[in-house]
Design a protein around this motif. Structure first.
Motif, PDB file in Angstrom:
ATOM      1  N   ARG A   1      34.511  55.462  59.087  1.00 56.97           N
ATOM      2  CA  ARG A   1      34.096  54.979  57.767  1.00 56.97           C
ATOM      3  C   ARG A   1      34.258  56.063  56.708  1.00 56.97           C
ATOM      4  O   ARG A   1      34.201  57.245  56.984  1.00 56.97           O
ATOM      5  N   ILE A   2      34.422  55.633  55.513  1.00 57.69           N
ATOM      6  CA  ILE A   2      34.646  56.568  54.404  1.00 57.69           C
ATOM      7  C   ILE A   2      33.343  56.799  53.652  1.00 57.69           C
ATOM      8  O   ILE A   2      32.722  55.862  53.190  1.00 57.69           O
ATOM      9  N   MET A   3      32.939  58.063  53.538  1.00 58.37           N
ATOM     10  CA  MET A   3      31.807  58.391  52.681  1.00 58.37           C
ATOM     11  C   MET A   3      32.368  58.681  51.304  1.00 58.37           C
ATOM     12  O   MET A   3      33.275  59.481  51.135  1.00 58.37           O
ATOM     13  N   PHE A   4      31.848  58.013  50.341  1.00 57.82           N
ATOM     14  CA  PHE A   4      32.426  58.088  49.015  1.00 57.82           C
ATOM     15  C   PHE A   4      31.411  58.624  48.021  1.00 57.82           C
ATOM     16  O   PHE A   4      30.368  58.050  47.838  1.00 57.82           O
ATOM     17  N   VAL A   5      31.722  59.703  47.371  1.00 59.08           N
ATOM     18  CA  VAL A   5      30.844  60.310  46.387  1.00 59.08           C
ATOM     19  C   VAL A   5      31.493  60.157  45.018  1.00 59.08           C
ATOM     20  O   VAL A   5      32.596  60.642  44.786  1.00 59.08           O
ATOM     21  N   LEU A   6      30.819  59.451  44.123  1.00 59.00           N
ATOM     22  CA  LEU A   6      31.416  59.129  42.830  1.00 59.00           C
ATOM     23  C   LEU A   6      31.823  60.373  42.036  1.00 59.00           C
ATOM     24  O   LEU A   6      32.902  60.423  41.454  1.00 59.00           O
ATOM     25  N   GLY A   7      30.967  61.376  42.005  1.00 57.22           N
ATOM     26  CA  GLY A   7      31.287  62.567  41.223  1.00 57.22           C
ATOM     27  C   GLY A   7      32.522  63.284  41.731  1.00 57.22           C
ATOM     28  O   GLY A   7      33.340  63.770  40.956  1.00 57.22           O
ATOM     29  N   THR A   8      32.691  63.359  43.041  1.00 51.31           N
ATOM     30  CA  THR A   8      33.864  63.996  43.625  1.00 51.31           C
ATOM     31  C   THR A   8      35.122  63.226  43.260  1.00 51.31           C
ATOM     32  O   THR A   8      36.156  63.799  42.926  1.00 51.31           O
ATOM     33  N   TYR A   9      35.031  61.906  43.286  1.00 53.71           N
ATOM     34  CA  TYR A   9      36.174  61.072  42.915  1.00 53.71           C
ATOM     35  C   TYR A   9      36.592  61.349  41.474  1.00 53.71           C
ATOM     36  O   TYR A   9      37.780  61.464  41.179  1.00 53.71           O
TER      37      TYR A   9
ATOM     38  N   ALA B   1      33.876  51.212  34.798  1.00 58.46           N
ATOM     39  CA  ALA B   1      35.329  51.406  34.898  1.00 58.46           C
ATOM     40  C   ALA B   1      35.682  52.132  36.188  1.00 58.46           C
ATOM     41  O   ALA B   1      36.668  51.802  36.855  1.00 58.46           O
ATOM     42  N   LEU B   2      34.879  53.112  36.561  1.00 57.34           N
ATOM     43  CA  LEU B   2      35.103  53.860  37.792  1.00 57.34           C
ATOM     44  C   LEU B   2      34.957  52.958  39.016  1.00 57.34           C
ATOM     45  O   LEU B   2      35.809  52.963  39.909  1.00 57.34           O
ATOM     46  N   VAL B   3      33.897  52.161  39.063  1.00 59.36           N
ATOM     47  CA  VAL B   3      33.673  51.261  40.194  1.00 59.36           C
ATOM     48  C   VAL B   3      34.820  50.271  40.311  1.00 59.36           C
ATOM     49  O   VAL B   3      35.350  50.042  41.410  1.00 59.36           O
ATOM     50  N   ASP B   4      35.226  49.679  39.196  1.00 64.61           N
ATOM     51  CA  ASP B   4      36.347  48.731  39.226  1.00 64.61           C
ATOM     52  C   ASP B   4      37.614  49.396  39.747  1.00 64.61           C
ATOM     53  O   ASP B   4      38.331  48.823  40.573  1.00 64.61           O
ATOM     54  N   SER B   5      37.873  50.611  39.289  1.00 64.54           N
ATOM     55  CA  SER B   5      39.068  51.335  39.719  1.00 64.54           C
ATOM     56  C   SER B   5      39.024  51.649  41.216  1.00 64.54           C
ATOM     57  O   SER B   5      40.004  51.456  41.936  1.00 64.54           O
ATOM     58  N   VAL B   6      37.872  52.118  41.688  1.00 63.69           N
ATOM     59  CA  VAL B   6      37.724  52.463  43.103  1.00 63.69           C
ATOM     60  C   VAL B   6      37.895  51.223  43.979  1.00 63.69           C
ATOM     61  O   VAL B   6      38.617  51.246  44.980  1.00 63.69           O
ATOM     62  N   LEU B   7      37.225  50.134  43.614  1.00 62.47           N
ATOM     63  CA  LEU B   7      37.316  48.921  44.420  1.00 62.47           C
ATOM     64  C   LEU B   7      38.735  48.361  44.428  1.00 62.47           C
ATOM     65  O   LEU B   7      39.230  47.915  45.468  1.00 62.47           O
ATOM     66  N   ASP B   8      39.420  48.399  43.277  1.00 64.49           N
ATOM     67  CA  ASP B   8      40.806  47.932  43.216  1.00 64.49           C
ATOM     68  C   ASP B   8      41.723  48.810  44.057  1.00 64.49           C
ATOM     69  O   ASP B   8      42.549  48.305  44.825  1.00 64.49           O
ATOM     70  N   ASP B   9      41.575  50.140  43.932  1.00 57.86           N
ATOM     71  CA  ASP B   9      42.413  51.068  44.697  1.00 57.86           C
ATOM     72  C   ASP B   9      42.160  50.932  46.195  1.00 57.86           C
ATOM     73  O   ASP B   9      43.089  50.967  46.999  1.00 57.86           O
ATOM     74  N   HIS B  10      40.904  50.773  46.563  1.00 56.93           N
ATOM     75  CA  HIS B  10      40.540  50.640  47.976  1.00 56.93           C
ATOM     76  C   HIS B  10      41.139  49.366  48.565  1.00 56.93           C
ATOM     77  O   HIS B  10      41.702  49.381  49.664  1.00 56.93           O
ATOM     78  N   ALA B  11      41.049  48.269  47.821  1.00 58.46           N
ATOM     79  CA  ALA B  11      41.608  46.997  48.295  1.00 58.46           C
ATOM     80  C   ALA B  11      43.133  47.074  48.359  1.00 58.46           C
ATOM     81  O   ALA B  11      43.746  46.594  49.321  1.00 58.46           O
ATOM     82  N   ALA B  12      43.761  47.703  47.356  1.00 55.25           N
ATOM     83  CA  ALA B  12      45.223  47.822  47.332  1.00 55.25           C
ATOM     84  C   ALA B  12      45.734  48.665  48.495  1.00 55.25           C
ATOM     85  O   ALA B  12      46.839  48.444  48.999  1.00 55.25           O
ATOM     86  N   ALA B  13      44.923  49.620  48.936  1.00 55.18           N
ATOM     87  CA  ALA B  13      45.315  50.476  50.060  1.00 55.18           C
ATOM     88  C   ALA B  13      45.029  49.805  51.405  1.00 55.18           C
ATOM     89  O   ALA B  13      45.255  50.403  52.458  1.00 55.18           O
ATOM     90  N   GLY B  14      44.519  48.585  51.356  1.00 55.91           N
ATOM     91  CA  GLY B  14      44.234  47.862  52.594  1.00 55.91           C
ATOM     92  C   GLY B  14      42.923  48.238  53.236  1.00 55.91           C
ATOM     93  O   GLY B  14      42.685  47.929  54.400  1.00 55.91           O
ATOM     94  N   GLY B  15      42.056  48.913  52.488  1.00 53.51           N
ATOM     95  CA  GLY B  15      40.765  49.329  53.031  1.00 53.51           C
ATOM     96  C   GLY B  15      39.825  48.158  53.229  1.00 53.51           C
ATOM     97  O   GLY B  15      39.788  47.236  52.415  1.00 53.51           O
ATOM     98  N   ALA B  16      39.085  48.204  54.300  1.00 50.49           N
ATOM     99  CA  ALA B  16      38.094  47.168  54.570  1.00 50.49           C
ATOM    100  C   ALA B  16      36.838  47.443  53.755  1.00 50.49           C
ATOM    101  O   ALA B  16      36.462  48.600  53.540  1.00 50.49           O
ATOM    102  N   ALA B  17      36.194  46.384  53.300  1.00 49.69           N
ATOM    103  CA  ALA B  17      34.997  46.531  52.471  1.00 49.69           C
ATOM    104  C   ALA B  17      33.918  47.345  53.171  1.00 49.69           C
ATOM    105  O   ALA B  17      33.218  48.139  52.543  1.00 49.69           O
ATOM    106  N   GLU B  18      33.786  47.180  54.487  1.00 46.83           N
ATOM    107  CA  GLU B  18      32.733  47.903  55.204  1.00 46.83           C
ATOM    108  C   GLU B  18      33.048  49.388  55.394  1.00 46.83           C
ATOM    109  O   GLU B  18      32.228  50.141  55.903  1.00 46.83           O
ATOM    110  N   ASP B  19      34.227  49.829  54.987  1.00 41.75           N
ATOM    111  CA  ASP B  19      34.600  51.238  55.090  1.00 41.75           C
ATOM    112  C   ASP B  19      34.296  52.024  53.815  1.00 41.75           C
ATOM    113  O   ASP B  19      34.672  53.180  53.700  1.00 41.75           O
TER     114      ASP B  19
END
Length: 157
Positions: free
Chosen positions: A4-12, A48-66
């Motif tokens: 699973r991916i740990m995601f920290v908004l500030g690091t992104y 804007a950040l959340v929208d970008s992250v969710l779009d990029d994650h989905a485009a990369a084929g990432g699963a929501a639970e990751d």
């Protein structure tokens, strides 16, 4: 689960140059006047950040639970609000783990009034229901970690 991916908004924000690209999109240059940033505050940038992250994650084929959001103190509050925003705007529940977050449920209710540009935080989040995807870990003696009601569950240590 290690996959699973740990995601920290500030690091992104720092790694991707997101703030610079957002500023360029909004102003035509990477230099946004401080007065403009002061008027916008954290919330438009967070959305804007959340929208970008969710779009990029989905485009990369990432699963929501990751995908996870996380943060500490005020960053924990923003991570929780980001999770609430993803749920309300997209119907996507993002697991969120915060540490001594300054709450978010009462804060978003208190800020649920229109701003000068007509925005309203309650248009983006629903603080009136329990969000089981949000878990906060707080020390029982931590004033800031117990300042507000968390939108999910709180585990005390």
């Amino acid at each position: 689960e290690w996959g699973r991916i740990m995601f920290v908004l500030g690091t992104y924000l720092q790694m991707t140059g997101f703030v610079d690209s957002l500023a360029a999109d909004r102003e035509g240059s990477p230099d946004v006047p401080r007065s403009e940033l002061a008027l916008q505050g954290y919330w438009p940038l967070t959305k804007a950040l959340v929208d970008s992250v969710l779009d990029d994650h989905a485009a990369a084929g990432g699963a929501a639970e990751d995908l996870y959001f996380t943060g500490q103190s005020q960053g924990g509050m923003m991570a929780a609000l980001a999770s609430l925003y993803a749920e309300k705007s997209r119907g996507q529940r993002v697991e969120t783990v915060t540490f001594s977050a300054t709450g978010g449920a009462c804060l978003s209710r208190a800020l649920g009034w229109p701003t000068a540009d007509g925005a309203n935080l309650l248009d983006d989040v629903d603080p009136y229901v329990v969000h089981s995807q949000v878990t906060d870990y707080a020390d029982v003696n931590d004033y800031w970690g117990n300042l507000d009601v968390d939108p999910g569950r709180t585990c005390y240590y």
